[in-house]
Motif scaffolding. Structure first.
Motif, PDB file in Angstrom:
ATOM      1  N   ASP A   9       0.967  -1.607  -0.062  1.00 58.93           N
ATOM      2  CA  ASP A   9       0.139   0.105  -0.037  1.00 58.93           C
ATOM      3  C   ASP A   9       1.090   1.222   0.195  1.00 58.93           C
ATOM      4  O   ASP A   9       0.613   2.333   0.393  1.00 58.93           O
ATOM      5  N   SER A  11       2.527   4.465  -1.533  1.00 62.26           N
ATOM      6  CA  SER A  11       1.935   5.350  -2.504  1.00 62.26           C
ATOM      7  C   SER A  11       3.300   5.624  -3.708  1.00 62.26           C
ATOM      8  O   SER A  11       4.841   5.670  -3.365  1.00 62.26           O
ATOM      9  N   ARG A 170      -4.240   2.258   5.972  1.00 58.84           N
ATOM     10  CA  ARG A 170      -3.955   3.018   4.895  1.00 58.84           C
ATOM     11  C   ARG A 170      -5.462   2.486   4.135  1.00 58.84           C
ATOM     12  O   ARG A 170      -5.783   1.351   4.398  1.00 58.84           O
ATOM     13  N   PRO A 171      -6.108   3.360   3.489  1.00 57.49           N
ATOM     14  CA  PRO A 171      -7.396   1.893   2.597  1.00 57.49           C
ATOM     15  C   PRO A 171      -6.918   1.278   1.763  1.00 57.49           C
ATOM     16  O   PRO A 171      -6.279   1.718   0.586  1.00 57.49           O
ATOM     17  N   LEU A 203      -5.295   5.709  -6.553  1.00 55.96           N
ATOM     18  CA  LEU A 203      -6.618   6.772  -6.244  1.00 55.96           C
ATOM     19  C   LEU A 203      -6.704   6.022  -4.782  1.00 55.96           C
ATOM     20  O   LEU A 203      -6.874   7.982  -4.190  1.00 55.96           O
ATOM     21  N   SER A 204      -7.140   5.111  -4.498  1.00 56.41           N
ATOM     22  CA  SER A 204      -7.343   5.322  -2.798  1.00 56.41           C
ATOM     23  C   SER A 204      -6.415   4.874  -1.908  1.00 56.41           C
ATOM     24  O   SER A 204      -6.786   5.341  -0.575  1.00 56.41           O
ATOM     25  N   SER A 206      -4.029   6.976  -2.593  1.00 56.95           N
ATOM     26  CA  SER A 206      -3.193   8.828  -1.643  1.00 56.95           C
ATOM     27  C   SER A 206      -4.447   9.482  -1.247  1.00 56.95           C
ATOM     28  O   SER A 206      -3.848  10.656  -0.784  1.00 56.95           O
ATOM     29  N   GLY A 207      -5.681   8.744  -1.629  1.00 60.49           N
ATOM     30  CA  GLY A 207      -6.966   9.434  -1.509  1.00 60.49           C
ATOM     31  C   GLY A 207      -7.137  10.592  -2.683  1.00 60.49           C
ATOM     32  O   GLY A 207      -7.782  11.689  -2.419  1.00 60.49           O
ATOM     33  N   ARG A 208      -6.236  11.406  -3.200  1.00 65.69           N
ATOM     34  CA  ARG A 208      -6.238  12.115  -4.037  1.00 65.69           C
ATOM     35  C   ARG A 208      -6.846  11.722  -5.797  1.00 65.69           C
ATOM     36  O   ARG A 208      -7.684  10.283  -5.904  1.00 65.69           O
ATOM     37  N   ASN A 209      -7.467  12.108  -6.279  1.00 64.20           N
ATOM     38  CA  ASN A 209      -8.406  12.099  -7.528  1.00 64.20           C
ATOM     39  C   ASN A 209      -7.403  12.229  -9.051  1.00 64.20           C
ATOM     40  O   ASN A 209      -5.935  11.617  -8.785  1.00 64.20           O
TER      41      ASN A 209
END
Ligand code: SF4
Length: 458
Positions: A9, A11, A170-171, A203-204, A206-209
């Motif tokens: 996980d 990034s 993390r997610p 995306l999942s 780091s939560g960024r788009n």
């Protein structure tokens, strides 16, 4: 989907980090650790902070034996001053602690603490009982009494761990894998390309788009390109006592002048790798790929693809995700730290990442991508880390050039054969690398106590 243990996980922005050279584990990691310690001080109750009189730092293992040449003392000072690797000024960073008597003010929010070079101790001896070679202990003092102590490990590529601190979960990524075999199976099952899978996981994690992620990749690519360009322009001697002359500009002007030499593109590839590595050795900004010591390999390959083969940006983005996948797998299952497994974990991994990137960009399947990475890493097995004088110059700079050429060669070898007949899998060579690293004498693991570091007269 089958439950996967030890999911990767990480990034992409952790494996590719912008920061000052010359060594991510000795420079970026300790700077981040010092920043973490500063934050812990700031969170102390006021009555405790009031009693504080100063900060003491102890460096162990390779951080001690090669910490001077690798700038670890400057890095911990920078972190305590609140500087960040990606935004700090390289010139100011190079000047830090240049005068042993100069005192710096550490701003803890409620109190200023004085700090100078004598507050840093390079602990003697290579052997210790800490779980990682590169260990640093920070202490907030009140006279002789310790008010707060934290133990950090710099585990390679600028990644750090803090003793007793649990990592924030993390997610879970939508396509969990822990090694190449699992990754290959998911790709086959989902009928998805490797870069697309990596983007969706990113995306999942780091939560960024998506737009933000691609913008971040572009920033990383620009930083890599800048390092190559600056290195091609620069002349003169590299910092430090060795007196090593920069060579990138020599190769570059030779290749630029001689249009008809048959090995021209190889000369360019060498020049680009030397350029970024010489910038790293100068303490200037580079991108860990996967480390700063090996920060010349991938930028060289990318520069070649962009400027000689006109590969468009979107393909380079894809290549970055492919390279990151290889870096993740090695970091997760072995190590990317020269202090843990020798240079096979730095230049070897960088070369494997470059070979995978080249294979993907040239349109080859995931099998060829894997085989190229495997071949590149296999032929770096056993490579020691023995930097002369503890400076990331000899053998490091030329080794980046050799690593870049090896990446190209591994891609050629992998793409020429039947991918299904390849006998060795990437996961197997990663395992072999870890075992080889464990068996390697400590003196060959970034301590400057063996190999070239003691056999050379320079
Ligand atoms: S020899 Fe390799 S691992 Fe060691 S400092 Fe140089 S580049 Fe890094």
């Amino acid at each position: 989907m089958k439950k996967v243990k030890n999911i990767i996980d990480t990034s992409i922005f952790e494996i590719f980090k912008i920061g000052p050279g010359p060594s991510s584990s000795h420079t970026i990691g300790p700077m981040l650790a010092a920043g973490g310690f500063l934050q812990s001080i700031k969170e102390l109750p006021e009555d405790i902070l009031k009693k504080s009189s100063g900060i003491k730092i102890s460096l162990f293992g390779s951080l001690s034996s090669t910490g001077k040449g690798h700038g670890t003392d400057r890095s911990v000072a920078a972190g305590l001053l609140g500087w960040k690797p990606d935004t700090c000024d390289s010139a100011l960073f190079s000047e830090l602690l240049s005068s042993p008597k100069k005192t710096y003010n550490i701003d803890t929010g409620k109190k200023q603490l004085q700090f100078n070079a004598s507050d840093i101790t390079f602990e003697k001896g290579l052997h210790h009982d800490f779980p990682f070679q590169n260990t640093v202990i920070f202490r907030l003092m009140s006279g002789e009494k310790t008010l707060l102590e934290k133990e950090y490990y710099s585990i390679g590529g600028g990644f750090i761990k803090c003793k007793g601190e649990k990592e924030i979960p993390r997610p879970a990524p939508p396509y969990p894998y822990s090694n190449m075999t699992e990754l290959r199976k998911i790709i086959a099952k989902e009928e998805m390309s490797l870069p697309e899978l990596m983007v969706r996981n990113e995306l999942s994690i780091s939560g960024r788009n998506r737009e933000d992620v691609l913008r971040g990749i572009q920033d990383i690519l620009s930083a890599m390109e800048d390092a190559v360009k600056r290195g091609l322009d620069a002349k003169g001697l590299l910092p430090g006592p060795i007196g090593l002359a920069r060579k990138a500009h020599v190769l570059y002007s030779r290749a630029s002048r001689q249009e008809h030499i048959p090995d021209r593109f190889l000369v360019f590839l060498n020049a680009y790798a030397l350029a970024a590595s010489e910038e790293n050795a100068s303490g200037h900004k580079v991108v860990t790929a996967p480390t700063s010591g090996s920060a010349g390999v991938l930028p060289a390959v990318l520069y070649l693809l962009k400027h000689h083969f006109n590969v468009p940006d979107h393909k380079l983005y894809e290549g970055m995700f492919v390279a990151a996948a290889i870096g993740f797998i090695v970091k997760h299952n072995a190590s990317i730290s020269g202090a843990e497994v020798g240079c096979q974990g730095e230049i070897g991994v960088a070369s494997a990442m470059g070979a995978a990137l080249l294979s993907h960009i040239n349109g080859y399947s995931i099998k060829v991508v894997e085989n190229a990475a495997e071949i590149a890493l296999e032929h770096h097995l056993g490579m020691t880390c023995d930097p002369i004088g503890g400076y990331v110059q000899i053998p490091c700079i030329e080794r980046n050039a050799v690593g870049a050429v090896n990446a190209y060669n591994a891609y050629l070898l992998a793409s020429a054969g039947d991918p299904h007949k390849q006998k060795i899998r990437l996961d197997e060579v990663v395992k072999a690398m870890l075992q080889t690293g464990r068996d390697m004498s400590l003196k060959y693991k970034e301590t400057a106590k063996g190999g070239l570091a003691v056999c050379s007269k320079c």
